[in-house]
Design a protein around this motif. Structure first.
Motif, PDB file in Angstrom:
ATOM      1  N   PHE A 126       0.836  -1.195   0.000  1.00  0.00           N
ATOM      2  CA  PHE A 126       0.000   0.000   0.000  1.00  0.00           C
ATOM      3  C   PHE A 126       0.867   1.238   0.000  1.00  0.00           C
ATOM      4  N   GLN A 127       0.493   2.222  -0.820  1.00  0.00           N
ATOM      5  CA  GLN A 127       1.258   3.465  -0.901  1.00  0.00           C
ATOM      6  C   GLN A 127       0.329   4.656  -1.012  1.00  0.00           C
ATOM      7  N   SER A 128       0.827   5.820  -0.577  1.00  0.00           N
ATOM      8  CA  SER A 128      -0.002   7.025  -0.566  1.00  0.00           C
ATOM      9  C   SER A 128       0.883   8.264  -0.614  1.00  0.00           C
ATOM     10  N   HIS A 129       0.327   9.353  -1.163  1.00  0.00           N
ATOM     11  CA  HIS A 129       1.032  10.636  -1.115  1.00  0.00           C
ATOM     12  C   HIS A 129       0.824  11.311   0.243  1.00  0.00           C
ATOM     13  N   LEU A 153      -6.241  15.909  -2.060  1.00  0.00           N
ATOM     14  CA  LEU A 153      -6.512  14.557  -1.559  1.00  0.00           C
ATOM     15  C   LEU A 153      -6.605  13.546  -2.696  1.00  0.00           C
ATOM     16  N   GLY A 154      -7.209  13.945  -3.802  1.00  0.00           N
ATOM     17  CA  GLY A 154      -7.242  13.151  -5.024  1.00  0.00           C
ATOM     18  C   GLY A 154      -7.494  11.671  -4.833  1.00  0.00           C
ATOM     19  N   PRO A 155      -6.498  10.805  -5.123  1.00  0.00           N
ATOM     20  CA  PRO A 155      -6.708   9.346  -5.066  1.00  0.00           C
ATOM     21  C   PRO A 155      -7.050   8.820  -3.680  1.00  0.00           C
ATOM     22  N   ALA A 156      -6.700   9.573  -2.618  1.00  0.00           N
ATOM     23  CA  ALA A 156      -7.055   9.137  -1.258  1.00  0.00           C
ATOM     24  C   ALA A 156      -8.574   9.161  -1.072  1.00  0.00           C
ATOM     25  N   ILE A 157      -9.254  10.125  -1.708  1.00  0.00           N
ATOM     26  CA  ILE A 157     -10.716  10.165  -1.661  1.00  0.00           C
ATOM     27  C   ILE A 157     -11.292   8.937  -2.357  1.00  0.00           C
ATOM     28  N   ARG A 215      -9.848   6.004  -2.777  1.00  0.00           N
ATOM     29  CA  ARG A 215      -9.609   4.814  -1.957  1.00  0.00           C
ATOM     30  C   ARG A 215     -10.569   4.757  -0.777  1.00  0.00           C
ATOM     31  N   ASN A 216     -10.764   5.915  -0.131  1.00  0.00           N
ATOM     32  CA  ASN A 216     -11.693   5.965   1.006  1.00  0.00           C
ATOM     33  C   ASN A 216     -13.093   5.554   0.577  1.00  0.00           C
ATOM     34  N   ASN A 217     -13.548   6.075  -0.549  1.00  0.00           N
ATOM     35  CA  ASN A 217     -14.913   5.789  -1.000  1.00  0.00           C
ATOM     36  C   ASN A 217     -15.059   4.400  -1.591  1.00  0.00           C
ATOM     37  N   ALA A 218     -13.945   3.783  -1.991  1.00  0.00           N
ATOM     38  CA  ALA A 218     -14.005   2.386  -2.406  1.00  0.00           C
ATOM     39  C   ALA A 218     -14.370   1.498  -1.218  1.00  0.00           C
TER      40      ALA A 218
END
Length: 478
Positions: free
Chosen positions: A51-54, A402-406, A408-411
């Motif tokens: 798992f990776q994140s900005h 937030l971009g891709p973190a949103i 992932r959260n909503n997935a």
């Protein structure tokens, strides 16, 4: 003789300089860092599958223990049960992270669920306390914030935008002496992704938080922090005037600092007498005397922020007041989960004021000088920190950051938009208030900001009616 005069003069000047520096240190505004303005450097992970994140990543290992949902009752008050866990921090702000890299810090911690109604949400918030091998508090920095042992991991859930608390704390931090600092992160518990979270400084005494002097057990008087909240949650309830006459409804003032392990009986009596003195003056319509004890600037700023953001709980729940021995009573903001028409039980549109009848403010609004200050400050803030364009742009910039973190959260949690099985814990009531996409939720927030600002621009001066002579006379007769 001349030598003695010089000696004592030098000593007095040194003491005055030390006191001046202390005052300036407490008075200076806090530099406010806004996480969404941070530039991120892409770092390739050692394992592309990890798992990776900005954003910073916090990984918690509970050692196969379930985090207890129940509360325990002790001395007529309730507290959440904690468990010992291990926490790994991947939290440098200027770079991306992955779970395959070496964490910046590894520490034991006590963790527990937190919140009143929010602990029943599917996505739960946590309180954490870093500890050493002796189970004593261990001060650690999180995501570049000043070192402390205790932190909150707020899991925005009922707030489908994921932004309300981030926006509100940061704007308040630009206006008030202190508001909790915040950073976004993504949370993993026992290897399972838990979504987008907000790291929040909790309300406690300290040079980087509520900057009041440390309590001394040997002293009768003490600096203190108290909280308006539901009285059944209180660990050390203050029997003050407004609670006694039920003007506070189900709320009561709880002594939060000094804690039960430090607070002496004499200090508890001092706090109760100090608050009673303030209330005696305030509820006696003595508008010339109360400014000796209450910082009107702080109360005016708190009122404006919470009214503009339409925080339905402000002034009666999750409301923190603090007072140093050589200073006046001030406020610090907390919990905007229910703000911007997001109160779970009922709608609060852009019209009206929410703090007219809450403790202390119901009396402050009877003072023409306080109302003057509120209206003056409101108009000043509408030119910058509370300007509609500034706030709506702030929301858009945060969403972009937030971009891709949103995603992932909503997935994980985005099933709430499908409205397949709405219930009373995880959805706004009535159910037709719930929106069916993330974009709709963000639009609702920005539209509310525009409408609320427009309504207050037209009606802020109506607050003068509550300080009119006829209004106060009628209140006295009643």
């Amino acid at each position: 003789m001349k030598v003695k005069v010089i000696y004592f003069s030098t000593l007095i000047l040194t003491l005055l300089l030390a006191l001046s520096l202390t005052f300036l240190e407490k008075a200076k505004p806090h530099f406010r860092f806004h996480h969404h303005t941070q530039a991120i450097k892409k770092v390739e992970p050692k394992d592309p599958k990890s798992f990776q994140s900005h954003l910073p990543i916090i990984s918690i290992d509970t050692h196969k223990q379930a985090i207890p949902l129940k509360r325990e009752t002790e001395a007529d008050s309730q507290h959440q049960v904690t468990i010992k866990s291990q926490i790994k921090l991947f939290d440098e702000l200027d770079r991306s992270h992955s779970l395959s890299e070496t964490p910046r810090e590894v520490s034991d911690a006590l963790i527990a669920y937190r919140g009143n109604s929010s602990r029943h949400f599917d996505k739960k918030s946590l309180k954490i306390k870093f500890i050493n091998k002796k189970k004593e508090g261990r001060d650690l920095s999180l995501a570049g914030m000043p070192k402390e042992a205790e932190w909150v991991l707020h899991g925005p859930f009922l707030d489908r935008t994921l932004i309300r608390n981030y926006l509100s704390y940061n704007i308040a931090g630009e206006i008030m002496t202190y508001a909790p600092n915040v950073r976004y992160c993504e949370l993993v518990i026992n290897g399972q992704y838990q979504g987008l979270y907000l790291i929040v400084e909790n309300i406690k005494q300290g040079p980087h938080r509520v900057n009041i002097d440390k309590s001394d057990k040997r002293a009768t008087q003490t600096p203190y922090i108290v909280e308006w909240d539901r009285s059944h949650k209180a660990k050390n309830l203050v029997e003050n005037y407004s609670y006694y006459i039920r003007q506070a409804g189900v709320s009561g003032l709880d002594i939060r600092y000094p804690g039960l392990d430090r607070l002496t009986n004499r200090q508890a009596q001092f706090i109760q007498k100090d608050i009673s003195r303030i209330e005696k003056v305030l509820y006696s319509y003595d508008f010339k005397q109360y400014p000796r004890y209450i910082d009107r600037e702080s109360f005016a700023e708190y009122f404006i922020i919470n009214e503009f953001f339409r925080n339905a709980d402000a002034g009666k729940f999750s409301t923190y007041l603090y007072k140093d021995l050589r200073d006046k009573m001030k406020l610090v903001v907390w919990d905007f989960n229910n703000a911007f028409d997001n109160q779970i039980e009922t709608a609060y549109d852009e019209s009206g004021f929410t703090m007219l009848d809450v403790p202390w403010f119901s009396m402050l609004l009877k003072d023409p000088a306080f109302v003057d200050l509120v209206i003056k400050k409101y108009h000043e803030l509408r030119k910058n920190k509370l300007k509609t364009d500034y706030l709506t742009k702030y929301v858009d910039q945060t969403v972009d950051f937030l971009g891709p973190a949103i995603e992932r959260n909503n997935a994980k949690w985005g099933y709430v938009f499908e409205m397949k099985k709405p219930d009373s814990f995880n959805y706004l009531k009535p159910y037709n208030r719930n929106l069916t996409s993330y974009n709709q939720s963000v639009k609702q927030l920005k539209d509310f900001i525009k409408r609320r600002g427009s309504w207050l621009d037209r009606h802020i001066e109506t607050l003068y009616q509550y300080s009119s002579t006829s209004k106060n006379a009628n209140t006295l007769l009643e």
